[in-house]
Design a protein around this motif. Structure first.
Motif, PDB file in Angstrom:
ATOM      1  N   TRP A  38       0.821  -1.209   0.000  1.00 37.54           N
ATOM      2  CA  TRP A  38       0.000   0.000   0.000  1.00 37.54           C
ATOM      3  C   TRP A  38       0.861   1.268   0.000  1.00 37.54           C
ATOM      4  O   TRP A  38       0.638   2.185  -0.794  1.00 37.54           O
ATOM      5  N   SER A  39       1.857   1.334   0.873  1.00 38.29           N
ATOM      6  CA  SER A  39       2.670   2.557   0.963  1.00 38.29           C
ATOM      7  C   SER A  39       3.492   2.763  -0.307  1.00 38.29           C
ATOM      8  O   SER A  39       3.643   3.890  -0.783  1.00 38.29           O
ATOM      9  N   PHE A  40       4.008   1.687  -0.894  1.00 39.64           N
ATOM     10  CA  PHE A  40       4.750   1.784  -2.147  1.00 39.64           C
ATOM     11  C   PHE A  40       3.832   2.308  -3.252  1.00 39.64           C
ATOM     12  O   PHE A  40       4.208   3.201  -4.009  1.00 39.64           O
ATOM     13  N   GLY A  41       2.626   1.775  -3.315  1.00 34.85           N
ATOM     14  CA  GLY A  41       1.658   2.236  -4.314  1.00 34.85           C
ATOM     15  C   GLY A  41       1.302   3.696  -4.139  1.00 34.85           C
ATOM     16  O   GLY A  41       1.162   4.435  -5.116  1.00 34.85           O
ATOM     17  N   MET A  42       1.168   4.137  -2.887  1.00 34.74           N
ATOM     18  CA  MET A  42       0.846   5.550  -2.627  1.00 34.74           C
ATOM     19  C   MET A  42       1.986   6.461  -3.064  1.00 34.74           C
ATOM     20  O   MET A  42       1.749   7.524  -3.645  1.00 34.74           O
ATOM     21  N   VAL A  43       3.218   6.046  -2.802  1.00 39.16           N
ATOM     22  CA  VAL A  43       4.364   6.876  -3.177  1.00 39.16           C
ATOM     23  C   VAL A  43       4.490   6.962  -4.696  1.00 39.16           C
ATOM     24  O   VAL A  43       4.668   8.051  -5.249  1.00 39.16           O
ATOM     25  N   ILE A  44       4.392   5.837  -5.365  1.00 38.12           N
ATOM     26  CA  ILE A  44       4.553   5.821  -6.819  1.00 38.12           C
ATOM     27  C   ILE A  44       3.433   6.584  -7.523  1.00 38.12           C
ATOM     28  O   ILE A  44       3.689   7.339  -8.466  1.00 38.12           O
ATOM     29  N   SER A  49      -5.656   7.492  -3.103  1.00 38.62           N
ATOM     30  CA  SER A  49      -6.928   7.034  -3.657  1.00 38.62           C
ATOM     31  C   SER A  49      -6.927   5.512  -3.777  1.00 38.62           C
ATOM     32  O   SER A  49      -6.026   4.924  -4.393  1.00 38.62           O
ATOM     33  N   LEU A  50      -7.930   4.877  -3.180  1.00 40.01           N
ATOM     34  CA  LEU A  50      -8.041   3.424  -3.233  1.00 40.01           C
ATOM     35  C   LEU A  50      -8.035   2.930  -4.673  1.00 40.01           C
ATOM     36  O   LEU A  50      -7.338   1.971  -5.014  1.00 40.01           O
ATOM     37  N   THR A  51      -8.783   3.597  -5.521  1.00 40.87           N
ATOM     38  CA  THR A  51      -8.877   3.189  -6.926  1.00 40.87           C
ATOM     39  C   THR A  51      -7.533   3.312  -7.632  1.00 40.87           C
ATOM     40  O   THR A  51      -7.097   2.387  -8.320  1.00 40.87           O
ATOM     41  N   ARG A  52      -6.871   4.437  -7.462  1.00 40.88           N
ATOM     42  CA  ARG A  52      -5.610   4.668  -8.163  1.00 40.88           C
ATOM     43  C   ARG A  52      -4.517   3.707  -7.690  1.00 40.88           C
ATOM     44  O   ARG A  52      -3.803   3.115  -8.499  1.00 40.88           O
ATOM     45  N   VAL A  53      -4.403   3.536  -6.378  1.00 41.85           N
ATOM     46  CA  VAL A  53      -3.350   2.661  -5.839  1.00 41.85           C
ATOM     47  C   VAL A  53      -3.631   1.199  -6.197  1.00 41.85           C
ATOM     48  O   VAL A  53      -2.734   0.480  -6.625  1.00 41.85           O
ATOM     49  N   SER A  54      -4.872   0.759  -6.058  1.00 41.67           N
ATOM     50  CA  SER A  54      -5.183  -0.631  -6.378  1.00 41.67           C
ATOM     51  C   SER A  54      -5.013  -0.912  -7.868  1.00 41.67           C
ATOM     52  O   SER A  54      -4.571  -2.007  -8.256  1.00 41.67           O
ATOM     53  N   HIS A  55      -5.303   0.066  -8.715  1.00 42.88           N
ATOM     54  CA  HIS A  55      -5.078  -0.087 -10.152  1.00 42.88           C
ATOM     55  C   HIS A  55      -3.587  -0.255 -10.430  1.00 42.88           C
ATOM     56  O   HIS A  55      -3.184  -1.124 -11.220  1.00 42.88           O
TER      57      HIS A  55
END
Length: 61
Positions: A38-44, A49-55
């Protein structure tokens, strides 16, 4: 959520897992993996946003 083999090929994700595990040794493997993913996805994505990070995570897998 465990880190998939594909995700572990990413050197930055491996480094982030090492940092999280070092600073938060009390976390179980599933907890650490979830936090790392989750944190890696948020940084990148520069978003929480749940949608943006999960995508993004789905594309990595």
């Amino acid at each position: 959520m465990y880190l998939s083999k594909q995700m572990l090929k990413n050197q930055y994700l491996k480094q982030w897992m090492s940092i999280i595990s070092y600073h938060l040794p009390e976390l179980s493997l599933p907890q650490a993996s979830g936090l790392v993913t989750w944190s890696f996805g948020m940084v990148i994505t520069q978003s929480s946003s749940l949608t943006r990070v999960s995508h993004f995570i789905a594309k990595l897998n």
